[in-house]
Design an enzyme around this catalytic site. Sequence first.
Site, PDB file in Angstrom:
ATOM      1  N   ARG A   1       0.836  -1.203   0.000  1.00  0.00           N
ATOM      2  CA  ARG A   1       0.000   0.000   0.000  1.00  0.00           C
ATOM      3  C   ARG A   1       0.872   1.255   0.000  1.00  0.00           C
ATOM      4  NH1 ARG A   1      -3.920   1.609  -2.404  1.00  0.00           N
ATOM      5  NH2 ARG A   1      -2.379   3.178  -2.846  1.00  0.00           N
TER       6      ARG A   1
ATOM      7  N   CYS B   1       1.117   4.028  -2.912  1.00  0.00           N
ATOM      8  CA  CYS B   1       0.860   5.445  -2.643  1.00  0.00           C
ATOM      9  C   CYS B   1       2.013   6.288  -3.200  1.00  0.00           C
ATOM     10  CB  CYS B   1       0.704   5.702  -1.145  1.00  0.00           C
ATOM     11  SG  CYS B   1      -0.952   5.372  -0.513  1.00  0.00           S
TER      12      CYS B   1
END
Lengths: 267, 103
Positions: free
Chosen positions: A224, A228
């Site tokens: 994640r 990002c």
Amino acid sequence: MIRRKMAATVLAAGAALGVSAQSSPEAEIAKYREALAAGNPAELWEARGEALWKQKRGPKNASLEACDLGKGAGAVKGSYAELPRYFADANRVMDLETRLVHCMTTLQGFRVADATKRVFGAGTNRSDFESLAAWITSESKGVTMNVALDHAKEREAYQLGEKMFYFRGGPHDFACATCHSESGKRIRLQDLPNLTEKAGAQLAYTTWPAYRVSQGELRTFQWRLNDCFRQQRFPELKFASEASIALTTFLARNANGAAFDAPAIKR
Amino acid sequence: MADPMRIRVAARDGVVNVKILMSHEMETGQRKDGAGKLVSAHYISKVTATHKGQTVLSAEWGPAVAKNPFLEFNFKGGQKGDKIAVTWEDNKGESRTDETTIN
């Protein structure tokens, strides 16, 4: 021939989504998630991870069962809820992935380059890290997040992570905070958690790793973060780097007090 | 060798509930890879579930079923401790069978 009554349901991604005119899109998405959660394929990664943990591998032909994740050698239960933390044997703060690299090199005799060859899986080329993370995190399900910051280096990592969270840069002059410091924001239909608020930070951190239906893969919190960074057009976040550990420390600590609830399932 | 299935079987009020999670790519044969070539179809084409050797579910599947499929069904007449076996076969001739008991 005896006839038996049976009802079969095949749950294809999205097939269980009932659309009604009155309810909000968020409520419909919640229903969709609930329908998917009954058969979360993350379990397949958990099973693989458990086998990997116990399997003798590497030049030293050793398993990871002697790996100390912070609660003693081989103690896995609840360990993820206290990571990242300071490890005296390495004299640095480590998150789960970094610690696994440490154990793979010290216990199993892998070279770092070999151990980290495939950190994120794709299709049949699975990542050991994602499988191990799936199993190890599943052993902390229901455990209250408790990242202590007792050691000076842990506090240092937290402060660095906080700085990174608000640091604007890259071609879009973006920071993590650009998307994650206001409530009610979203990208298309995806709600963005407000990571500057306790509830948002807790919900976000405690629901990774997750099986991503759209990718058909289990993805970790590490993934994640990396994604990002990609979305912000930042330079690639180096696996198991100081920056990666610092940002993880910041976000994990902010989730303190919440019950860990992953591997989850996300769209 | 394909990864094992996760099978959960529970009996309640004479009805046996079976939940199966299978590990499979389920390629439709319609997607293209990075080089623009078609990825060949690879999907489960047949699923069979047996209770004490007797078929309780038989299904023919196609490429429309999702990756890592989840299948849930109920049948009547099972007792605790009975053996449940599930087999899938795919279009490339691979197959996998896993067993469990009702609890």
